[in-house]
Scaffold this motif. Structure first.
Motif, PDB file in Angstrom:
ATOM      1  N   CYS A 102       0.776  -1.080  -0.037  1.00 10.53           N
ATOM      2  CA  CYS A 102      -0.163   0.116   0.036  1.00 10.53           C
ATOM      3  C   CYS A 102       0.974   1.328   0.044  1.00 10.53           C
ATOM      4  N   HIS A 104      -0.050   4.101   1.228  1.00  8.59           N
ATOM      5  CA  HIS A 104      -0.003   4.886   2.457  1.00  8.59           C
ATOM      6  C   HIS A 104       0.893   4.437   3.417  1.00  8.59           C
ATOM      7  N   ARG A 105       0.928   3.414   4.256  1.00  6.17           N
ATOM      8  CA  ARG A 105       2.000   3.189   5.411  1.00  6.17           C
ATOM      9  C   ARG A 105       2.519   1.533   5.027  1.00  6.17           C
ATOM     10  N   GLY A 106       2.371   1.238   3.769  1.00  4.74           N
ATOM     11  CA  GLY A 106       2.951   0.075   3.370  1.00  4.74           C
ATOM     12  C   GLY A 106       2.522  -1.147   3.577  1.00  4.74           C
ATOM     13  N   SER A 107       1.065  -1.459   4.210  1.00  5.41           N
ATOM     14  CA  SER A 107       0.555  -2.835   4.365  1.00  5.41           C
ATOM     15  C   SER A 107       0.603  -3.464   3.058  1.00  5.41           C
ATOM     16  N   CYS A 122      -6.808  -2.001   0.606  1.00  3.63           N
ATOM     17  CA  CYS A 122      -6.034  -2.387   1.704  1.00  3.63           C
ATOM     18  C   CYS A 122      -6.814  -2.590   3.038  1.00  3.63           C
ATOM     19  N   TYR A 124      -5.704  -2.125   5.900  1.00  2.28           N
ATOM     20  CA  TYR A 124      -5.463  -1.272   7.337  1.00  2.28           C
ATOM     21  C   TYR A 124      -6.327  -0.063   7.415  1.00  2.28           C
ATOM     22  N   HIS A 125      -6.337   0.865   6.076  1.00  2.00           N
ATOM     23  CA  HIS A 125      -7.133   1.795   6.418  1.00  2.00           C
ATOM     24  C   HIS A 125      -8.042   2.325   5.016  1.00  2.00           C
ATOM     25  N   GLN A 126      -8.392   0.932   4.348  1.00  2.00           N
ATOM     26  CA  GLN A 126      -9.106   1.106   3.084  1.00  2.00           C
ATOM     27  C   GLN A 126      -8.844   1.870   2.054  1.00  2.00           C
TER      28      GLN A 126
END
Ligand code: 3BY
Ligand code: FES
Ligand code: FE
Length: 427
Positions: A102, A104-107, A122, A124-126
């Protein structure tokens, strides 16, 4: 300062390589490819990490079949060394590959080994991505200036050929289009877009990935280990095998004449350094149609446009991670996935016509038993090989030029590619 040429020579030749990469390049340069590799290449995690960087993160890898992702939103995931990758059929029906990471923060985004999704979301935070990697949605909390366009999924080079999917993590992948074009031509009779995976199995081997490939590149061990496979397989590795007898050559010629009549490609083709890629159709034993226990067809529906059940096996080699047997009624694709210096996963897929019905046209046990047994036997051989190499008594030993020319070719390719890639870009 006074210098003395003779002294300088001594200093240079005694100088230790400055880095692990240099040590590996120098060792390979001085190592004859007709001998098995020094122990570190089979046991050291540091060497393993360099091989992952120089080979698995740079070269083209076989990762699956287009028939595994037949419709928009179908995806498969892969782990290449430390890198999760997703291969997806996008909204325009194109096969695309992305880093499964991702923005965003890499998930990791797609967590399953395969699936179907309208969009890639994603967990984690969609954050939500279109199937072609565009970021569509990142909630309302990213601020007014947030620009979705800047956060496209990172693409991975991806090519398909005749229904096979290859990816390369390199930004400048090597050009092996000549192989891809020939592969597409040789696979055309199989119509792999209209095929399906009838069975898929993954086994873990406690052996270095190169021992798994080395074992596959020779049939020196076949007599001692593969009773089921030898019911169908001829031990000659290809039509250029230095051990070929006149009887074998006649057998090959008579089958080839029939294949020619039907427009079934069979000619031995190889590409790249030390035959890195090879395609050749080899007959099986006389009267044997396919690699089953009784030699009869495993699937009543032949693949694609194939009419003749007696096509032998088309062997496709793609280093570093795949070998294959394409027969009249089914195709078997093998994928090697290095896990650590002494662990390797091998995935085997048995592929049949998409309209073939399980229980009517084929029986999964009958379809898979020969290579199931063969894989387990090969696992034992590779694991025993690893155990012996772990010993401090191990030293590189000579390959047979006739029985093990395929292994020599593999080590030659490995050594050449490692040196070329190390010299071209280091880390
Ligand atoms: O048939 C194979 O895939 C390889 C090639 C020779 C021995 N081995 C079983
Ligand atoms: Fe993917 Fe936050 S890490 S949405
Ligand atoms: Fe074997």
């Amino acid at each position: 300062m006074e210098t003395n040429m003779a002294n300088l020579d001594i200093i240079e030749s005694e100088m230790l390589p400055a880095t692990l990469e240099e040590e590996i390049a120098v060792t390979l340069k001085n190592h004859p490819v007709t001998y098995s590799l020094p122990r570190d290449f089979y046991t050291s995690e540091e060497y393993f990490n360099v091989e992952m960087k120089q080979i698995f993160e740079k070269e083209w890898l076989f990762v699956g079949l287009t028939c595994e992702i037949p419709r928009k939103g179908n995806y498969i995931t892969q782990q290449i060394a430390g890198n999760p990758v997703v291969i997806v059929r996008d909204q325009n029906n194109e096969v695309k590959a992305f880093h499964n990471v991702c923005r965003h923060r890499g998930s990791k985004i797609c967590l399953a080994s395969k699936g179907k999704a309208a969009k890639l979301v994603c967990p984690y935070h969609q954050w939500t991505y279109e199937l072609d990697g565009d970021l569509l949605f990142a909630g309302t909390e990213m601020g007014e200036d947030f620009d979705l366009k800047k956060f496209h999924l990172k693409p991975v080079n991806c090519k398909t050929a005749g229904g096979y999917i290859f990816i390369s993590l390199s930004k400048n992948p090597p050009n092996i289009d000549d192989f891809f074009e020939t592969l597409a031509h040789y696979l055309e009779p199989y119509d792999l877009e209209n095929a399906k995976v009838a069975s898929e199995k993954t086994i873990m081997e406690d052996a270095n990935w190169k021992l798994v490939i080395e074992n596959n590149r020779e049939c020196y061990h076949c007599n001692g280990s593969h009773p089921e496979l030898l019911g169908s397989l001829l031990e000659w590795d290809d039509t250029d095998d230095p051990r070929a007898t006149d009887e074998f050559k006649q057998h090959v010629a008579s089958k080839q004449a029939k294949w020619d009549e039907e427009g079934i490609p069979h000619e031995h083709k190889s590409f790249g350094h030390a035959k890195r890629n090879r395609i050749v159709r080899m007959p099986l034993k006389e009267g044997i149609m396919v690699m089953t226990m009784d030699g009869k067809l495993a699937c009543d529906k032949l693949m694609g446009r194939i009419k003749n059940p007696d096509l032998g096996s088309m062997r496709i080699l793609h280093l570093p991670n795949s070998w294959n047997h394409a027969q009249s009624d089914h195709l078997i694709a093998f994928q090697v996935r290095p896990i650590s210096a002494t662990k390797t996963e091998v995935t085997t897929k048995w592929i049949v016509h998409k309209d073939a019905v399980e229980g009517k046209d084929y029986d999964v046990d009958n379809l898979t038993v020969v290579w199931d047994q063969t894989n387990l036997q090969d696992r034992t051989l590779a694991e025993n090989n690893q155990r012996g190499i772990n010993s401090s008594a191990y030293e590189p030993g000579p390959y047979s030029p006739t029985y093990e020319f395929g292994v020599i070719n593999f080590i030659d390719w490995f050594s050449h590619t490692m040196q070329a890639n190390l010299n071209a870009g280091g880390k």
